[in-house]
Design a protein around this motif. Structure first.
Motif, PDB file in Angstrom:
ATOM      1  N   GLN A  64       0.793  -1.428  -0.053  1.00 37.41           N
ATOM      2  CA  GLN A  64       0.095  -0.017   0.184  1.00 37.41           C
ATOM      3  C   GLN A  64       0.841   1.164   0.086  1.00 37.41           C
ATOM      4  OE1 GLN A  64      -2.943  -0.389   3.218  1.00 37.41           O
ATOM      5  NE2 GLN A  64      -4.608  -0.643   1.323  1.00 37.41           N
ATOM      6  N   THR A  65       2.029   1.119   0.766  1.00 39.08           N
ATOM      7  CA  THR A  65       2.969   2.302   0.733  1.00 39.08           C
ATOM      8  C   THR A  65       3.468   2.552  -0.600  1.00 39.08           C
ATOM      9  OG1 THR A  65       3.381   1.875   3.009  1.00 39.08           O
ATOM     10  CG2 THR A  65       4.934   3.147   1.775  1.00 39.08           C
ATOM     11  N   ALA A  66       3.712   1.455  -1.298  1.00 36.22           N
ATOM     12  CA  ALA A  66       4.358   1.572  -2.680  1.00 36.22           C
ATOM     13  C   ALA A  66       3.369   1.941  -3.515  1.00 36.22           C
ATOM     14  CB  ALA A  66       4.740   0.053  -3.086  1.00 36.22           C
ATOM     15  N   ALA A  67       2.067   1.425  -3.372  1.00 34.90           N
ATOM     16  CA  ALA A  67       1.048   2.245  -4.426  1.00 34.90           C
ATOM     17  C   ALA A  67       0.798   3.686  -4.216  1.00 34.90           C
ATOM     18  CB  ALA A  67      -0.435   1.616  -3.935  1.00 34.90           C
ATOM     19  N   ARG A  68       0.800   4.212  -2.829  1.00 34.81           N
ATOM     20  CA  ARG A  68       1.035   5.730  -2.885  1.00 34.81           C
ATOM     21  C   ARG A  68       2.053   6.431  -3.457  1.00 34.81           C
ATOM     22  NH1 ARG A  68      -0.995   4.077   2.428  1.00 34.81           N
ATOM     23  NH2 ARG A  68       1.089   4.170   3.378  1.00 34.81           N
ATOM     24  N   ALA A  69       3.483   5.603  -3.362  1.00 34.28           N
ATOM     25  CA  ALA A  69       4.543   6.260  -4.088  1.00 34.28           C
ATOM     26  C   ALA A  69       4.482   6.326  -5.444  1.00 34.28           C
ATOM     27  CB  ALA A  69       5.766   5.376  -3.570  1.00 34.28           C
ATOM     28  N   GLU A  70       3.835   5.258  -6.081  1.00 30.73           N
ATOM     29  CA  GLU A  70       3.530   5.208  -7.549  1.00 30.73           C
ATOM     30  C   GLU A  70       2.556   6.327  -7.859  1.00 30.73           C
ATOM     31  OE1 GLU A  70       3.317   3.693 -11.180  1.00 30.73           O
ATOM     32  OE2 GLU A  70       4.885   3.637  -9.776  1.00 30.73           O
ATOM     33  N   ARG A  71       1.634   6.655  -7.045  1.00 26.35           N
ATOM     34  CA  ARG A  71       0.434   7.631  -7.373  1.00 26.35           C
ATOM     35  C   ARG A  71       1.301   9.066  -7.499  1.00 26.35           C
ATOM     36  NH1 ARG A  71      -3.278   3.993  -4.914  1.00 26.35           N
ATOM     37  NH2 ARG A  71      -4.794   3.276  -6.565  1.00 26.35           N
ATOM     38  N   ALA A  72       2.110   9.057  -6.882  1.00 25.02           N
ATOM     39  CA  ALA A  72       2.902  10.268  -6.573  1.00 25.02           C
ATOM     40  C   ALA A  72       4.176  10.307  -7.277  1.00 25.02           C
ATOM     41  CB  ALA A  72       3.330  10.561  -5.062  1.00 25.02           C
ATOM     42  N   ASN A  73       4.370   9.333  -8.349  1.00 26.14           N
ATOM     43  CA  ASN A  73       5.617   9.186  -9.237  1.00 26.14           C
ATOM     44  C   ASN A  73       6.864   9.243  -8.654  1.00 26.14           C
ATOM     45  OD1 ASN A  73       4.003   9.410 -11.582  1.00 26.14           O
ATOM     46  ND2 ASN A  73       3.884  11.617 -11.433  1.00 26.14           N
ATOM     47  N   GLN A  74       6.581   8.724  -7.269  1.00 26.42           N
ATOM     48  CA  GLN A  74       7.898   8.344  -6.512  1.00 26.42           C
ATOM     49  C   GLN A  74       8.490   7.032  -6.253  1.00 26.42           C
ATOM     50  OE1 GLN A  74       7.067  10.394  -2.908  1.00 26.42           O
ATOM     51  NE2 GLN A  74       7.032  12.631  -3.822  1.00 26.42           N
ATOM     52  N   LEU A  75       7.924   6.153  -7.060  1.00 27.27           N
ATOM     53  CA  LEU A  75       8.586   4.998  -6.779  1.00 27.27           C
ATOM     54  C   LEU A  75       9.361   4.312  -7.744  1.00 27.27           C
ATOM     55  CD1 LEU A  75       7.994   2.069  -5.312  1.00 27.27           C
ATOM     56  CD2 LEU A  75       6.172   1.645  -7.059  1.00 27.27           C
ATOM     57  N   TRP A  76      10.567   4.207  -7.219  1.00 28.20           N
ATOM     58  CA  TRP A  76      11.599   3.947  -8.212  1.00 28.20           C
ATOM     59  C   TRP A  76      12.768   2.776  -7.668  1.00 28.20           C
ATOM     60  CZ3 TRP A  76      11.029   6.209 -12.669  1.00 28.20           C
ATOM     61  CH2 TRP A  76      10.304   7.248 -12.654  1.00 28.20           C
TER      62      TRP A  76
END
Length: 201
Positions: free
Chosen positions: A189-201
């Motif tokens: 879920q934390t990764a999903a939030r990061a993905e929506r903020a374009n911060q998952l790398w």
């Protein structure tokens, strides 16, 4: 003017795994982990090629979970390779013990109805249905919104954890494993939030 044809995404393969640097060079391993994860998620998502999508889903089947572990398992949970590792680990576990997972899911959804809607497992949730659901999640890596894919995986893990805790004997190892599943759900879920903020790398 000639429009160039889009190139078919290249997926990690056996030669890539064979060429992985040794543990003596963790920085290079980390760089390779991020590069392959980005290629798999960002590259495959631009394709509507069913063969590419099928290879994304069955990557662990084709090359072995150990190979993926060598590549991604040491990555942070809030990174793209760390997130992919958790998704493939979840799929391998479900396929390896589908009857038990289905039983735990059925027990858990009674106490987590909202999560059951997000997870989207067919009713009634038997072994085939939970396998189909987790494969659909992996298809989402290549075809859908990646954040939504992570939300579905997190909801599924949370429901199974809830069911496992409810049907386990007090103090049993299942209680501890349910807690680890909840931790995985939180990480996804934390990764999903990061993905929506374009911060998952």
């Amino acid at each position: 003017m000639t429009v160039p044809r889009p190139r078919r995404p290249i997926l990690p393969g056996a030669k890539l795994f064979e060429s992985l640097p040794g543990a003596h060079d963790p920085a290079t391993v980390a760089e390779m982990a991020h590069r392959t994860a980005e290629l798999l998620v960002r590259g495959a998502r631009s394709s509507d090629d069913e063969q590419v999508i099928a290879r994304v889903v069955k990557l662990a089947d084709e090359y072995g979970l150990d190979e993926l572990a060598d590549l991604w398992s040491d990555s942070h949970a809030d990174s793209l390779p760390g997130t992919l590792w958790r998704l493939y680990l979840l799929r391998s576990w479900v396929h390896g013990d589908a009857e038990r997972v289905a039983e735990e899911y059925a027990a858990g959804r009674e106490h987590a109805e909202v999560h059951a809607v997000v997870a989207g497992v067919a009713d009634p949730p038997g072994p085939t249905e939970v396998r189909d659901m987790v494969d659909a999640v992996l298809r989402g890596v290549a075809t859908g919104d990646f954040a939504t894919t992570l939300d579905r995986a997190a909801a599924f893990a949370r429901i199974v954890a809830t069911g496992r805790a409810h049907i386990a004997d007090e103090g049993h190892e299942q209680i501890r494993s349910a807690s680890r599943l909840v931790e995985m759900a939180d990480q996804l879920q934390t990764a999903a939030r990061a993905e929506r903020a374009n911060q998952l790398w």
